[in-house]
Every structure is written in structure tokens, then in C-alpha cells.
Design a protein around this motif. Structure first.
Motif, PDB file in Angstrom:
ATOM      1  N   GLN A   2      35.170  27.362  31.856  1.00 45.84           N
ATOM      2  CA  GLN A   2      35.027  27.793  30.170  1.00 45.84           C
ATOM      3  C   GLN A   2      35.758  27.154  29.218  1.00 45.84           C
ATOM      4  O   GLN A   2      36.579  25.932  29.472  1.00 45.84           O
ATOM      5  N   GLY A  54      42.689  36.215  22.697  1.00 47.36           N
ATOM      6  CA  GLY A  54      42.375  36.338  24.121  1.00 47.36           C
ATOM      7  C   GLY A  54      43.876  37.332  23.832  1.00 47.36           C
ATOM      8  O   GLY A  54      44.820  36.525  23.687  1.00 47.36           O
ATOM      9  N   HIS A  66      41.767  53.496  27.317  1.00 53.17           N
ATOM     10  CA  HIS A  66      40.082  52.685  27.040  1.00 53.17           C
ATOM     11  C   HIS A  66      40.321  52.664  25.184  1.00 53.17           C
ATOM     12  O   HIS A  66      39.343  51.818  24.728  1.00 53.17           O
ATOM     13  N   ASN A  70      38.913  49.293  23.409  1.00 50.23           N
ATOM     14  CA  ASN A  70      37.952  49.531  22.913  1.00 50.23           C
ATOM     15  C   ASN A  70      38.010  48.472  20.991  1.00 50.23           C
ATOM     16  O   ASN A  70      37.621  47.909  20.881  1.00 50.23           O
ATOM     17  N   ARG A  73      39.226  44.269  21.235  1.00 52.35           N
ATOM     18  CA  ARG A  73      37.865  43.649  21.891  1.00 52.35           C
ATOM     19  C   ARG A  73      36.415  44.067  20.520  1.00 52.35           C
ATOM     20  O   ARG A  73      35.908  43.104  20.523  1.00 52.35           O
ATOM     21  N   ASP A  78      38.805  38.648  22.433  1.00 51.85           N
ATOM     22  CA  ASP A  78      39.011  38.597  24.062  1.00 51.85           C
ATOM     23  C   ASP A  78      39.962  39.740  25.313  1.00 51.85           C
ATOM     24  O   ASP A  78      41.238  39.268  25.192  1.00 51.85           O
ATOM     25  N   THR A  79      39.357  40.165  25.614  1.00 50.92           N
ATOM     26  CA  THR A  79      40.284  41.337  26.355  1.00 50.92           C
ATOM     27  C   THR A  79      39.726  41.552  27.969  1.00 50.92           C
ATOM     28  O   THR A  79      40.416  42.362  28.422  1.00 50.92           O
ATOM     29  N   THR A  80      39.058  40.630  28.210  1.00 48.80           N
ATOM     30  CA  THR A  80      39.132  40.137  30.261  1.00 48.80           C
ATOM     31  C   THR A  80      40.138  39.898  31.320  1.00 48.80           C
ATOM     32  O   THR A  80      40.138  41.160  31.645  1.00 48.80           O
ATOM     33  N   ASN A  81      41.279  40.181  30.171  1.00 51.07           N
ATOM     34  CA  ASN A  81      42.769  39.742  31.058  1.00 51.07           C
ATOM     35  C   ASN A  81      43.349  40.918  30.784  1.00 51.07           C
ATOM     36  O   ASN A  81      44.816  40.295  30.881  1.00 51.07           O
ATOM     37  N   ASN A 122      46.644  35.984  35.296  1.00 50.42           N
ATOM     38  CA  ASN A 122      45.480  35.189  36.162  1.00 50.42           C
ATOM     39  C   ASN A 122      46.171  33.751  34.952  1.00 50.42           C
ATOM     40  O   ASN A 122      45.652  33.924  33.811  1.00 50.42           O
ATOM     41  N   TYR A 125      43.464  31.184  33.093  1.00 51.17           N
ATOM     42  CA  TYR A 125      43.260  31.743  31.744  1.00 51.17           C
ATOM     43  C   TYR A 125      44.142  31.469  30.814  1.00 51.17           C
ATOM     44  O   TYR A 125      43.410  30.589  29.865  1.00 51.17           O
TER      45      TYR A 125
END
Length: 245
Positions: A2, A54, A66, A70, A73, A78-81, A122, A125
Motif C-alpha cells: 500500500q 487519511g 453518513h 460523505n 470523503r 481517505d475515510t476507509t478507517n 488499524n 494504517y
């Protein structure tokens, strides 16, 4: 493998209901809805400047959560975490406009972000970050948040990741953590990059003299410091003309 991230931020973002008219809230019927969070503001700003960023947090798995996810993002962060918690709610605050001043009412006690713990992170990350940006808001949300921020500092140091810290002192939150001010000072002294307001530095170490503030923190091991003072400007050590990522 990554890719590396320029900056990872961690902290709470709330939904702001901003009164559309001037006067007491009891007479206000319309509001503008937007988000507000010190760490996500930094993330969005850096993203707009072309950096890879991130944001780590926890939101309620509901409509306001949400909406917040939104919005951030959508700014290229990056909002994956970011965790979505079905058991908790997203914090919010309401801004009242008066002719002489604005008043802000917070509804963040027990929010999803305030329940964050080290188990929510994580850590691989965070290893991808060149810089981790934190503020003094997050460690005052709860004991578990203080422990989390403290652990992030230690983890970053262990893995040679720079830590940027903005004390961003919130007086109303200081009561949440025993010896909160002393703990913020300890975190500030551990930072690689320190970004205090002049009033915040004075509260932490008892002086408003920029040279004394700079000397104190550089002697503590801080590598770079910028003292913010609103419209007056920012004070930097003479040897530091810029803070590159």
C-alpha cells in the motif's frame, strides 16, 4: 504494497447546525447544516493542497454519521478507517447568532467518537503515514480517548513517524480528564511539530512571550514550532522559514 500517506489525522467531527438568522434559538426555525472538526479540517485543507491524507474516527451508523462521512470523503480524504457504530450517535453542536456575540451549544457527551479505544485502530494504517496530526481535543473527550492519543504518540515514535500536535484547548473539556491540562502539556512536549495558539501556550506554561515559548518547547525536544496569534500572524523560530511535509 500500500502507498504511503503524507498525513493521517485522528479525531472527532461533529455536525453543526448553524442558525440562519440572528436571535435566541427559541425563535430560530432555520439552520444551515455542515460539519466541524479540527482534525478533519486539517485533512480537508491538506487534501485540497494536493497531499494524500487519511482521517481516523468513529461515527454513529445513522443519518448524521453518513452525512459527515460523505462530506469528508467527498473532499478527497481517505475515510476507509472510520468506524460506523450502530450503538452510538454522532456528536453535534448548534451555533446561535446574537448581535453582540455567537453562542455555541455542544451535544457530544457519549458520542461515538468519545468511545474510541486503542482496539479501534488499524495500526498498520498509521504506519503508512509520514506525519500523524493530533489535537488536544481528542484526549479530553474521555479516558479511553486520552489513552488512545497517548498510545498513538508512542507508536509513532517507535516507528519514526512525525507527530504534529495542535493543543486546541477546549476549556469545557478539561474537566473530563483528571489533570487534563498537565496531560496536554506532556503531549505537547512529545510532539515533533507543535502548533499552539499564543493563548494556549500561555495557559500551558505560564508565559505569553513567544521567544520563551519557543525556547521552552525546543528544549523539550520539539523539532518545529509555529505559534498562532489570530490576525496578528504566526511566530516561527528564526532558523525555520517553512515546515515541509
Amino acid at each position: 504494497m500500500q502507498s504511503q500517506l503524507d498525513v493521517v489525522t485522528l479525531g472527532e467531527t461533529m455536525v453543526l447546525f448553524d442558525a440562519a438568522s440572528t436571535g435566541p434559538l427559541r425563535y430560530t426555525n432555520q439552520f444551515n447544516k455542515r460539519i466541524g472538526g479540527a482534525e478533519s479540517n486539517v485533512a480537508i485543507g491538506l487534501s485540497k493542497l494536493g497531499h494524500s491524507v487519511g482521517w481516523i474516527s468513529k461515527l454513529g451508523d445513522e443519518e448524521l454519521g453518513h452525512f459527515t462521512l460523505n462530506a469528508i470523503r467527498g473532499e478527497g480524504v481517505d475515510t476507509t478507517n472510520v468506524l460506523m457504530d450502530p450503538e452510538e450517535q454522532t456528536g453535534l453542536y448548534v451555533k446561535e447568532k446574537r448581535t453582540d456575540r455567537n453562542q455555541v451549544y455542544y451535544y457530544r457527551s457519549g458520542s461515538a467518537a468519545s468511545t474510541m479505544t486503542t482496539a479501534d485502530i488499524n495500526w498498520d494504517y498509521i504506519k503508512r503515514a509520514r506525519i500523524v496530526h493530533l489535537t488536544g481535543i481528542t484526549p479530553l473527550l474521555s479516558e479511553s480517548c486520552y489513552e488512545l492519543v497517548n498510545e498513538v504518540f508512542h507508536f509513532a515514535k517507535k516507528h519514526e513517524i512525525k507527530v504534529s500536535f495542535d493543543p486546541n484547548i477546549r476549556i469545557k473539556l478539561l474537566k473530563n480528564i483528571p489533570n487534563g491540562q498537565e496531560k496536554l502539556l506532556d503531549l505537547a512536549r512529545q510532539a515533533d511539530i507543535l502548533l499552539p495558539g499564543l493563548d494556549e501556550a500561555e495557559q500551558l506554561i505560564g508565559t505569553s512571550d513567544p521567544d520563551e515559548i519557543i525556547s521552552f518547547f525546543l528544549a523539550s525536544g520539539v523539532q518545529k514550532i509555529a505559534i498562532k496569534n489570530g490576525a496578528i500572524g504566526t511566530t516561527l523560530p528564526q532558523q525555520m522559514v517553512r515546515m515541509d511535509l
